[in-house]
Scaffold this motif. Structure first.
Motif, PDB file in Angstrom:
ATOM      1  N   VAL A  76       2.816 -22.195  20.557  1.00  0.00           N
ATOM      2  CA  VAL A  76       1.650 -22.182  19.678  1.00  0.00           C
ATOM      3  C   VAL A  76       1.822 -23.305  18.672  1.00  0.00           C
ATOM      4  CG1 VAL A  76       1.173 -19.707  19.930  1.00  0.00           C
ATOM      5  CG2 VAL A  76       2.734 -20.496  18.130  1.00  0.00           C
ATOM      6  N   GLY A  77       0.708 -23.859  18.210  1.00  0.00           N
ATOM      7  CA  GLY A  77       0.776 -24.950  17.244  1.00  0.00           C
ATOM      8  C   GLY A  77      -0.380 -25.910  17.415  1.00  0.00           C
ATOM      9  N   PRO A  78      -0.429 -26.943  16.596  1.00  0.00           N
ATOM     10  CA  PRO A  78      -1.561 -27.887  16.611  1.00  0.00           C
ATOM     11  C   PRO A  78      -1.805 -28.555  17.959  1.00  0.00           C
ATOM     12  CG  PRO A  78      -0.189 -28.214  14.669  1.00  0.00           C
ATOM     13  CD  PRO A  78       0.549 -27.272  15.557  1.00  0.00           C
ATOM     14  N   THR A 177       8.450 -13.038  35.700  1.00  0.00           N
ATOM     15  CA  THR A 177       8.959 -13.386  34.377  1.00  0.00           C
ATOM     16  C   THR A 177       7.813 -13.844  33.494  1.00  0.00           C
ATOM     17  OG1 THR A 177      11.002 -14.154  35.441  1.00  0.00           O
ATOM     18  CG2 THR A 177      10.679 -14.749  33.140  1.00  0.00           C
ATOM     19  N   GLU A 178       7.869 -13.479  32.206  1.00  0.00           N
ATOM     20  CA  GLU A 178       6.812 -13.854  31.263  1.00  0.00           C
ATOM     21  C   GLU A 178       7.409 -14.259  29.925  1.00  0.00           C
ATOM     22  OE1 GLU A 178       2.867 -11.515  30.165  1.00  0.00           O
ATOM     23  OE2 GLU A 178       4.507 -10.928  28.820  1.00  0.00           O
ATOM     24  N   LEU A 179       6.845 -15.304  29.313  1.00  0.00           N
ATOM     25  CA  LEU A 179       7.171 -15.716  27.958  1.00  0.00           C
ATOM     26  C   LEU A 179       5.919 -15.603  27.102  1.00  0.00           C
ATOM     27  CD1 LEU A 179       9.247 -18.987  28.540  1.00  0.00           C
ATOM     28  CD2 LEU A 179      10.141 -16.734  27.938  1.00  0.00           C
ATOM     29  N   ARG A 180       6.061 -15.104  25.871  1.00  0.00           N
ATOM     30  CA  ARG A 180       4.942 -15.013  24.917  1.00  0.00           C
ATOM     31  C   ARG A 180       5.412 -15.489  23.548  1.00  0.00           C
ATOM     32  NH1 ARG A 180       0.353 -11.426  25.702  1.00  0.00           N
ATOM     33  NH2 ARG A 180       0.364 -10.554  27.824  1.00  0.00           N
ATOM     34  N   VAL A 181       4.520 -16.198  22.842  1.00  0.00           N
ATOM     35  CA  VAL A 181       4.787 -16.639  21.479  1.00  0.00           C
ATOM     36  C   VAL A 181       3.561 -16.342  20.629  1.00  0.00           C
ATOM     37  CG1 VAL A 181       5.303 -18.591  19.970  1.00  0.00           C
ATOM     38  CG2 VAL A 181       6.368 -18.461  22.225  1.00  0.00           C
ATOM     39  N   ASN A 182       3.797 -15.806  19.430  1.00  0.00           N
ATOM     40  CA  ASN A 182       2.717 -15.521  18.497  1.00  0.00           C
ATOM     41  C   ASN A 182       3.026 -16.197  17.176  1.00  0.00           C
ATOM     42  OD1 ASN A 182       1.034 -14.066  16.468  1.00  0.00           O
ATOM     43  ND2 ASN A 182       0.474 -12.788  18.232  1.00  0.00           N
ATOM     44  N   ALA A 183       2.041 -16.876  16.605  1.00  0.00           N
ATOM     45  CA  ALA A 183       2.254 -17.608  15.354  1.00  0.00           C
ATOM     46  C   ALA A 183       2.538 -16.671  14.192  1.00  0.00           C
ATOM     47  CB  ALA A 183       1.041 -18.481  15.038  1.00  0.00           C
ATOM     48  N   GLY A 184       2.036 -15.433  14.263  1.00  0.00           N
ATOM     49  CA  GLY A 184       2.265 -14.487  13.180  1.00  0.00           C
ATOM     50  C   GLY A 184       1.804 -15.026  11.849  1.00  0.00           C
TER      51      GLY A 184
END
Length: 214
Positions: A76-78, A177-184
């Motif tokens: 996640v990010g710009p 397999t799964e990867l997840r990222v949350n900016a929170g």
């Protein structure tokens, strides 16, 4: 059973219906066959393994096989696309074993790298099972920022709980397999990511194989 550990800002939680009880005393119950085990990728689906970016290698001693990825990064990010927060890979493998033997997955070692800004968080989830069977092993690793380091965790199945493929049965092995990222609550101008990419083989996922004579 699945292992859990903490490292800096990293927290690992693990679960699994058949991954309970005392830890396994070893990865194998029967010595592996001398003839080579071969694995063919039947299908590879998901944003984490497009094309032929997932590579399978079998250990010379038949005690394990590895999966390495080259395009498996959730971020996640710009500069990230809206869908980049989640990446997954679903592999269907045709495992060809020598005559007179059958096998079970005895556990797995997962490796990756992550950079999470303060307030960001993510997870890595994995499970594997024989086609047509209930899910046999699942683990989830949770990450919390600030975090910037390699990560690794392992799951092991006790020998008495191993799910061997019935002798003579022709069923593919599914590995998801799964990867997840949350900016929170992190700064929206910053970038956070989790990856299982490996340019030098150091971030391979290793699946350990237990053998049984028919």
């Amino acid at each position: 059973m699945l292992s859990a550990f903490t490292a800096g800002a990293l927290f690992v939680s693990s679960l699994g219906s058949s991954l309970t009880g005392a830890p396994a005393t070893g990865w194998r119950a029967t010595p592996p066959p001398r003839q080579e085990m071969t694995i063919k990728v039947v299908t590879a689906n998901g944003s984490g393994c497009p094309g032929k970016s997932a590579i399978i290698d079998v250990a010379p001693d038949n005690r394990a096989f590895t999966v390495s990825y080259s395009e498996f990064t959730a971020q996640v990010g710009p500069q990230a696309k809206p869908t980049d927060y989640r990446k997954n890979c679903q592999l269907m493998l045709n495992v060809l074993v020598p005559s007179g033997f059958t096998y079970a997955i005895a556990g797995a070692d997962y490796r990756g790298f992550g950079h999470l800004e303060e307030g960001a968080y993510g997870s890595q989830t994995a499970f594997y099972y024989f086609q047509g069977w209930p899910q046999t092993g699942k683990s989830r690793t949770d990450f919390n920022g600030w975090f910037d380091d390699d990560w690794q965790h392992s799951d092991k199945i006790e020998i008495g709980a191993l799910n061997y493929l019935p002798c003579g049965s022709l069923r593919n092995l599914n590995v998801n397999t799964e990867l997840r990222v949350n900016a929170g609550t992190s700064d929206r101008k910053s970038t956070s990511f989790l990856t299982m990419d490996s340019s030098d083989g150091s971030l391979e996922t290793t699946y350990h194989v237990a053998w049984q004579k028919c």
